[in-house]
Design an enzyme around this catalytic site. Structure first.
Site, mmCIF file in Angstrom:
data_model
loop_
_atom_site.group_PDB
_atom_site.id
_atom_site.type_symbol
_atom_site.label_atom_id
_atom_site.label_comp_id
_atom_site.label_asym_id
_atom_site.label_seq_id
_atom_site.Cartn_x
_atom_site.Cartn_y
_atom_site.Cartn_z
ATOM 1 N N ASN A 75 -17.289 -23.001 3.593
ATOM 2 C CA ASN A 75 -16.012 -23.165 4.721
ATOM 3 C C ASN A 75 -16.061 -24.289 5.015
ATOM 4 O O ASN A 75 -17.432 -24.622 5.744
ATOM 5 C CB ASN A 75 -16.375 -21.835 5.745
ATOM 6 C CG ASN A 75 -15.537 -21.255 6.655
ATOM 7 O OD1 ASN A 75 -13.828 -21.050 5.617
ATOM 8 N ND2 ASN A 75 -15.450 -21.464 7.421
ATOM 9 N N LYS A 116 -9.789 -3.516 11.865
ATOM 10 C CA LYS A 116 -11.385 -3.422 11.296
ATOM 11 C C LYS A 116 -13.206 -3.423 11.239
ATOM 12 O O LYS A 116 -13.096 -2.380 10.981
ATOM 13 C CB LYS A 116 -11.436 -4.368 9.791
ATOM 14 C CG LYS A 116 -10.154 -4.818 8.502
ATOM 15 C CD LYS A 116 -10.399 -5.244 8.132
ATOM 16 C CE LYS A 116 -9.422 -5.324 6.181
ATOM 17 N NZ LYS A 116 -10.403 -5.659 4.849
ATOM 18 N N SER A 164 0.946 -1.480 -0.191
ATOM 19 C CA SER A 164 0.260 -0.103 0.066
ATOM 20 C C SER A 164 1.103 1.430 0.377
ATOM 21 O O SER A 164 0.712 2.253 -0.381
ATOM 22 C CB SER A 164 -0.707 -0.208 1.455
ATOM 23 O OG SER A 164 -1.767 -1.220 0.705
ATOM 24 N N ASN A 212 -12.507 -0.963 6.277
ATOM 25 C CA ASN A 212 -10.497 -1.156 5.997
ATOM 26 C C ASN A 212 -10.655 0.525 5.003
ATOM 27 O O ASN A 212 -9.275 0.779 4.440
ATOM 28 C CB ASN A 212 -10.385 -1.940 4.492
ATOM 29 C CG ASN A 212 -10.822 -1.174 2.938
ATOM 30 O OD1 ASN A 212 -11.808 -0.429 2.959
ATOM 31 N ND2 ASN A 212 -10.134 -2.073 1.954
ATOM 32 N N ASP A 250 -13.127 -2.502 -0.138
ATOM 33 C CA ASP A 250 -12.670 -4.453 -0.853
ATOM 34 C C ASP A 250 -13.676 -5.067 -1.169
ATOM 35 O O ASP A 250 -13.327 -5.309 -2.331
ATOM 36 C CB ASP A 250 -12.577 -5.418 0.904
ATOM 37 C CG ASP A 250 -11.712 -5.034 1.577
ATOM 38 O OD1 ASP A 250 -10.317 -4.658 0.827
ATOM 39 O OD2 ASP A 250 -11.466 -5.838 2.547
HETATM 40 P P1 NAP Z 1 -10.017 -14.911 7.489
HETATM 41 O O1 NAP Z 1 -10.661 -13.403 7.829
HETATM 42 O O2 NAP Z 1 -8.728 -15.194 8.394
HETATM 43 O O3 NAP Z 1 -10.428 -15.997 7.230
HETATM 44 C C1 NAP Z 1 -10.078 -16.675 6.115
HETATM 45 C C2 NAP Z 1 -10.311 -18.085 5.492
HETATM 46 O O4 NAP Z 1 -9.907 -18.965 5.358
HETATM 47 C C3 NAP Z 1 -11.488 -19.017 6.868
HETATM 48 O O5 NAP Z 1 -12.715 -18.765 6.542
HETATM 49 C C4 NAP Z 1 -10.733 -20.077 7.184
HETATM 50 O O6 NAP Z 1 -11.611 -20.890 7.362
HETATM 51 C C5 NAP Z 1 -10.100 -19.805 5.876
HETATM 52 N N1 NAP Z 1 -9.123 -20.999 5.680
HETATM 53 C C6 NAP Z 1 -7.437 -20.806 6.791
HETATM 54 N N2 NAP Z 1 -6.939 -22.044 5.968
HETATM 55 C C7 NAP Z 1 -8.057 -23.151 5.711
HETATM 56 C C8 NAP Z 1 -7.346 -24.786 5.392
HETATM 57 N N3 NAP Z 1 -6.071 -25.004 5.314
HETATM 58 N N4 NAP Z 1 -8.750 -25.184 4.503
HETATM 59 C C9 NAP Z 1 -9.408 -23.966 4.044
HETATM 60 N N5 NAP Z 1 -9.837 -23.446 4.659
HETATM 61 C C10 NAP Z 1 -8.869 -22.635 5.342
HETATM 62 O O7 NAP Z 1 -8.739 -14.202 6.917
HETATM 63 P P2 NAP Z 1 -9.405 -12.647 4.939
HETATM 64 O O8 NAP Z 1 -8.948 -11.461 6.019
HETATM 65 O O9 NAP Z 1 -10.360 -13.292 5.063
HETATM 66 O O10 NAP Z 1 -8.156 -13.332 3.964
HETATM 67 C C11 NAP Z 1 -8.359 -14.675 3.607
HETATM 68 C C12 NAP Z 1 -7.156 -14.106 2.141
HETATM 69 O O11 NAP Z 1 -7.736 -12.835 1.493
HETATM 70 C C13 NAP Z 1 -5.943 -13.926 3.187
HETATM 71 O O12 NAP Z 1 -4.642 -14.886 2.246
HETATM 72 C C14 NAP Z 1 -5.893 -12.683 2.889
HETATM 73 O O13 NAP Z 1 -3.992 -12.567 2.580
HETATM 74 C C15 NAP Z 1 -6.305 -12.087 1.123
HETATM 75 N N6 NAP Z 1 -6.865 -11.156 1.118
HETATM 76 C C16 NAP Z 1 -6.459 -10.555 -0.276
HETATM 77 C C17 NAP Z 1 -7.218 -8.983 -0.841
HETATM 78 C C18 NAP Z 1 -7.157 -8.874 -1.704
HETATM 79 O O14 NAP Z 1 -7.118 -7.686 -1.727
HETATM 80 N N7 NAP Z 1 -6.666 -9.554 -2.703
HETATM 81 C C19 NAP Z 1 -8.104 -8.572 0.567
HETATM 82 C C20 NAP Z 1 -7.502 -9.223 1.704
HETATM 83 C C21 NAP Z 1 -7.974 -10.630 2.022
HETATM 84 P P3 NAP Z 1 -12.158 -21.336 8.861
HETATM 85 O O15 NAP Z 1 -12.958 -20.548 9.402
HETATM 86 O O16 NAP Z 1 -12.165 -22.792 8.890
HETATM 87 O O17 NAP Z 1 -10.689 -21.199 9.176
#
Ligand code: NAP
Length: 269
Positions: free
Chosen positions: A148, A66, A17, A87, A102
């Site tokens: 999920n 957040k 960022s 965000n 987002d």
């Molecule tokens: P979060 O709130 O921690 O949610 C993560 C999700 O992934 C949960 O539903 C979790 O399931 C699931 N998960 C984690 N490990 C897993 C596994 N081994 N197998 C299956 N499911 C799994 O995270 P978030 O903020 O949503 O972010 C998620 C991803 O998006 C990250 O990699 C982040 O870097 C990316 N992201 C990208 C952007 C972008 O601008 N491109 C923006 C935001 C986030 P459970 O509920 O079972 O734990």
């Protein structure tokens, strides 16, 4: 003195960022600077006071602030309230506002698709999944579902947005025109070799959208491409949520193509 902007989060690992926004300020000749501010949760209230007094002109907000930051704002957009996360912090006159860009980030790379997908499966139920579901509903995709690993979280998200909930083990049983990975599976590091979707379960012509952007080509995207899918990288979401923040802060548009080149170069280096 340059106008102050920045990102708060804890722990705040490497973030693209500052490079993005400082490039935008320089391109447009704006006297502004964007800083990475690692901020422990206990320090959030005092920091948000400083935002008002110094003042800070705009903030990007990431994990774990957040939701907590909402208590320190004067106004929160309907979109941010629906997702339950802010965000972006910006000023409207002397009113300190919270927004969630987002959703714009998720939606923007899909807007040029014609026709739009008519069904979408969202994998994951965290913060990014909430933005994805909200975005797909804004796009009027008629059939949206979430799956999920932890079923209760998918149920709760599905109930909040009025979409379907599919057990994780059944996520690949139906044909989806859009499959969106919002889990960290495929991220560089220990998870790089993993994918939430079997290679032989992609439907030809479907859209595969991975919000993971490091690496640019995840296993999920590589296998989707090989199966004849249209693929969308998480870099596009990152870019567009950032462009939307910049617009809220400055009232001006950053050059999209130049910003994309900058981010691609940063990721490849
Ligand atoms: P979060 O709130 O921690 O949610 C993560 C999700 O992934 C949960 O539903 C979790 O399931 C699931 N998960 C984690 N490990 C897993 C596994 N081994 N197998 C299956 N499911 C799994 O995270 P978030 O903020 O949503 O972010 C998620 C991803 O998006 C990250 O990699 C982040 O870097 C990316 N992201 C990208 C952007 C972008 O601008 N491109 C923006 C935001 C986030 P459970 O509920 O079972 O734990």
């Amino acid at each position: 003195m340059p106008r102050a902007y920045g990102i708060i989060g804890w722990p705040l690992g490497h973030t693209m960022s500052p490079a993005l926004h400082n490039w935008g300020f320089a391109e447009l000749g704006l006297d502004a600077h964007y800083t990475a501010w690692p901020l422990e949760p206990v320090d959030l209230p005092a920091f948000m006071e400083r935002v008002r007094t110094e003042p800070v002109q705009g903030l990007s907000v990431t994990i774990p602030h957040k939701r907590a930051v909402m208590a320190h704002l004067d106004r929160i957009s309907d979109r941010a309230r629906a997702i339950g996360a802010v965000n972006t912090v910006h000023w409207d006159g002397d009113v300190l506002c919270g927004e969630n860009t987002d959703v714009v980030g998720v939606v923007a790379p899909l807007c040029s698709l014609d026709p739009l997908p008519r069904s979408a499966m969202v994998l994951g139920a965290g913060g990014a999944a909430r933005a994805a579901v909200a975005g797909f509903l804004e796009l009027d995709i008629p059939r949206v579902a979430v799956a999920n690993r932890t079923l209760d979280k998918a149920r709760s998200l599905a109930a909040d947005f009025g979409v379907a909930c599919v057990p994780w083990g059944e996520r690949m049983d139906a044909r989806w025109e859009l499959v969106c990975n919002t889990t960290p599976l495929g991220m560089s590091g220990d998870l790089a070799d993993l994918t939430p979707w079997d290679a032989d379960r992609f439907a030809e012509g479907a859209v595969a959208y991975d919000i993971v952007y490091n690496p640019l080509q995840t296993r999920f995207l590589a296998e989707a491409k090989a199966a004849g899918c249209h693929t969308v990288s998480g870099l596009e979401m990152f870019l567009h949520q950032g462009l939307a923040q910049f617009r809220l802060w400055t009232g001006q548009d950053m050059d999209e193509a130049g910003a994309r080149r900058l981010l691609l170069a940063a990721l490849r280096s």
